[in-house]
Design an enzyme around this catalytic site. Sequence first.
Site, PDB file in Angstrom:
ATOM      1  N   ASN A  19       1.011  -1.442  -0.149  1.00 24.33           N
ATOM      2  CA  ASN A  19       0.010  -0.077   0.113  1.00 24.33           C
ATOM      3  C   ASN A  19       1.101   1.170   0.191  1.00 24.33           C
ATOM      4  OD1 ASN A  19       1.282   0.380   2.521  1.00 24.33           O
ATOM      5  ND2 ASN A  19      -0.997  -0.700   3.158  1.00 24.33           N
ATOM      6  N   ASN A  53      -4.732  -8.814   9.201  1.00 26.84           N
ATOM      7  CA  ASN A  53      -3.294  -8.500   8.399  1.00 26.84           C
ATOM      8  C   ASN A  53      -2.940  -6.703   8.310  1.00 26.84           C
ATOM      9  OD1 ASN A  53      -4.170  -5.919   6.405  1.00 26.84           O
ATOM     10  ND2 ASN A  53      -6.196  -7.821   6.338  1.00 26.84           N
ATOM     11  N   LYS A 100      -0.157  -1.637  32.484  1.00 24.03           N
ATOM     12  CA  LYS A 100      -0.353  -0.225  32.880  1.00 24.03           C
ATOM     13  C   LYS A 100      -1.329   0.678  31.834  1.00 24.03           C
ATOM     14  CE  LYS A 100       3.240   2.822  33.715  1.00 24.03           C
ATOM     15  NZ  LYS A 100       4.053   3.833  34.040  1.00 24.03           N
ATOM     16  N   TYR A 155      -4.217  -3.076  -5.116  1.00 24.98           N
ATOM     17  CA  TYR A 155      -3.358  -3.047  -3.839  1.00 24.98           C
ATOM     18  C   TYR A 155      -1.890  -1.842  -5.080  1.00 24.98           C
ATOM     19  CZ  TYR A 155      -4.232  -4.156   0.085  1.00 24.98           C
ATOM     20  OH  TYR A 155      -4.706  -4.307   1.742  1.00 24.98           O
ATOM     21  N   LYS A 181     -12.730  -1.550  -3.083  1.00 20.26           N
ATOM     22  CA  LYS A 181     -11.835  -0.084  -2.541  1.00 20.26           C
ATOM     23  C   LYS A 181     -10.423  -0.251  -3.345  1.00 20.26           C
ATOM     24  CE  LYS A 181     -10.194  -0.151   1.319  1.00 20.26           C
ATOM     25  NZ  LYS A 181     -10.101   0.052   3.073  1.00 20.26           N
ATOM     26  N   MET A 182      -9.908   0.757  -3.359  1.00 24.02           N
ATOM     27  CA  MET A 182      -8.175   0.468  -4.197  1.00 24.02           C
ATOM     28  C   MET A 182      -7.460   1.658  -3.384  1.00 24.02           C
ATOM     29  SD  MET A 182      -8.930   3.455  -7.274  1.00 24.02           S
ATOM     30  CE  MET A 182      -7.028   3.357  -7.704  1.00 24.02           C
ATOM     31  N   LYS A 183      -5.971   1.672  -3.286  1.00 23.77           N
ATOM     32  CA  LYS A 183      -5.294   1.907  -2.235  1.00 23.77           C
ATOM     33  C   LYS A 183      -4.715   3.043  -3.357  1.00 23.77           C
ATOM     34  CE  LYS A 183      -4.660  -1.164   0.875  1.00 23.77           C
ATOM     35  NZ  LYS A 183      -5.286  -0.492   1.722  1.00 23.77           N
ATOM     36  N   ASP A 212      -7.967   5.051  -0.408  1.00 24.61           N
ATOM     37  CA  ASP A 212      -7.232   4.640   0.883  1.00 24.61           C
ATOM     38  C   ASP A 212      -5.811   4.702   1.067  1.00 24.61           C
ATOM     39  OD1 ASP A 212      -6.460   3.633   3.503  1.00 24.61           O
ATOM     40  OD2 ASP A 212      -6.937   1.373   3.194  1.00 24.61           O
ATOM     41  N   ASN A 214      -4.221   4.799   3.280  1.00 24.31           N
ATOM     42  CA  ASN A 214      -3.182   4.156   4.575  1.00 24.31           C
ATOM     43  C   ASN A 214      -1.856   5.208   5.762  1.00 24.31           C
ATOM     44  OD1 ASN A 214      -3.276   1.520   2.678  1.00 24.31           O
ATOM     45  ND2 ASN A 214      -3.721   0.906   4.942  1.00 24.31           N
ATOM     46  N   GLU A 238      -9.925   7.235   2.215  1.00 28.18           N
ATOM     47  CA  GLU A 238     -10.055   6.509   4.041  1.00 28.18           C
ATOM     48  C   GLU A 238      -8.597   6.634   4.253  1.00 28.18           C
ATOM     49  OE1 GLU A 238      -8.996   2.286   5.275  1.00 28.18           O
ATOM     50  OE2 GLU A 238     -10.441   2.188   4.025  1.00 28.18           O
ATOM     51  N   GLU A 264      -8.943   1.810  11.590  1.00 27.02           N
ATOM     52  CA  GLU A 264      -8.137   1.124  11.878  1.00 27.02           C
ATOM     53  C   GLU A 264      -7.013   0.975  12.616  1.00 27.02           C
ATOM     54  OE1 GLU A 264      -6.028  -0.465   7.858  1.00 27.02           O
ATOM     55  OE2 GLU A 264      -7.256   0.352   7.065  1.00 27.02           O
ATOM     56  N   ASP A 291     -11.075  -2.045  14.038  1.00 28.26           N
ATOM     57  CA  ASP A 291     -10.665  -3.876  14.176  1.00 28.26           C
ATOM     58  C   ASP A 291     -11.044  -4.664  15.316  1.00 28.26           C
ATOM     59  OD1 ASP A 291     -10.228  -6.698  13.240  1.00 28.26           O
ATOM     60  OD2 ASP A 291      -9.192  -5.838  12.322  1.00 28.26           O
ATOM     61  N   HIS A 321     -12.318  -3.022   9.729  1.00 30.06           N
ATOM     62  CA  HIS A 321     -11.461  -3.195   8.695  1.00 30.06           C
ATOM     63  C   HIS A 321     -11.299  -5.048   9.563  1.00 30.06           C
ATOM     64  CE1 HIS A 321      -6.936  -3.788   9.478  1.00 30.06           C
ATOM     65  NE2 HIS A 321      -7.142  -3.505   8.032  1.00 30.06           N
ATOM     66  N   GLU A 340     -15.610  -4.703   5.954  1.00 28.05           N
ATOM     67  CA  GLU A 340     -14.762  -5.380   4.662  1.00 28.05           C
ATOM     68  C   GLU A 340     -14.724  -6.847   4.420  1.00 28.05           C
ATOM     69  OE1 GLU A 340     -10.570  -3.518   3.855  1.00 28.05           O
ATOM     70  OE2 GLU A 340     -10.827  -4.050   5.803  1.00 28.05           O
ATOM     71  N   TYR A 342     -11.765  -9.340   1.619  1.00 25.74           N
ATOM     72  CA  TYR A 342     -10.862  -9.165   1.171  1.00 25.74           C
ATOM     73  C   TYR A 342     -10.441 -10.743  -0.084  1.00 25.74           C
ATOM     74  CZ  TYR A 342      -7.974  -6.519   3.993  1.00 25.74           C
ATOM     75  OH  TYR A 342      -8.112  -5.199   4.209  1.00 25.74           O
TER      76      TYR A 342
END
Length: 387
Positions: A19, A53, A100, A155, A181-183, A212, A214, A238, A264, A291, A321, A340, A342
Amino acid sequence: MRIVEVREKTVPIGSSISNAYIDFSKMTCSVVALVTDVVRDGKPVVGYGFNSNGRYGQGALIRERFLPRLAEADPRTLIDQANGNLDPFRIWSVLMRNEKPGGHGERSVAVGVLDMAVWDAVAKIAGQPLWRLLANRYRGGQSDDRVWVYAAGGYYYPGKDLDQLKAEMRCYRERGFRVVKMKIGGAPLDEDRRRIEAVLEVVGESRYLAVDANGRFDLQTALAYAEALKPYDLFWYEEAGDPLDYALQAELARNYDRPLATGENLFSHQDVANLILYGGMRPDRDWLQFDCALSYGLVEYMRTLSVLAEHGWSSRRMVPHGGHQMSLQIAAGLQLGGNEAYPGVFQPFGKFADGTEIDEGYIRLPDLPGIGFEANSELYSLLRSVH
């Protein structure tokens, strides 16, 4: 009733895709099998879990930090007496004992893996699909009988040209997906624009395409892409910038009136609250993509849903996600906006039940106890190899 054993295995899911930020050549995934002493159909009930992933396997954390706490706990303290079952909330508290606050990084993934296995076991012990168990316990019996899904792909790949990109998207449409959806962000803006226009030739209408980045962009680049994307009126834009850069997200929202999506890479209900308070997200049009498998599991996810409700957000704006069956079960049982998928990458984890049909972007879930991994033959074969 008790947990007899938990086994963990790290498996490779590497590929040559990338990506805008990372490549997946060395990507791994943690898989766990949680064995109980409860017997169904002559076999011990086993719950399975794995991480989504984009985050690597967490074997060391699982083995060295979280499983010892579970093994040391009095089994009687892990029981949900009212339902005669394991108690995911008590188990979660044991896993997080002596941790913590803050620092929601890799440990959120490790706990998410174990939490998925716990819920799979709980639903199997109850003899119900997880979506139905969730609906009955937390939604007054109300659930969705089908879930909207979109196909995530597009991708960057060595040598991948526009014709190959179009062929990929055409395949998703032929399988029954409507939104794809595409990158973006892994190529110069002008090249990404040509890629977008190529995909639009396939899907026809801009409302069927999401993009997206990323988290790749600084503010200037995020705004430049926003200006370029406005004429397309896409389904969403995105994760333009770093997930914790709420100021960037808020400025982007002020300058881009179309739908945005992010979340995500936020791993706690506290992070979610900050996004809602300071990130400029708009509940009438924007989408949230937390996610559970990366963010401490379903126990924490329910806290996230409560935070969103307190701030006026509908669960229908949530589209997780991950593209896996756990999120799909949650989407149906807790009535989220969708999930989503894949269909072309991250297999077998990015695959739903064998023979699943997508009808105009919607699918129905199998009526199987647990999360339903057993209906995904390739994934189930891998999961069974863990124990």
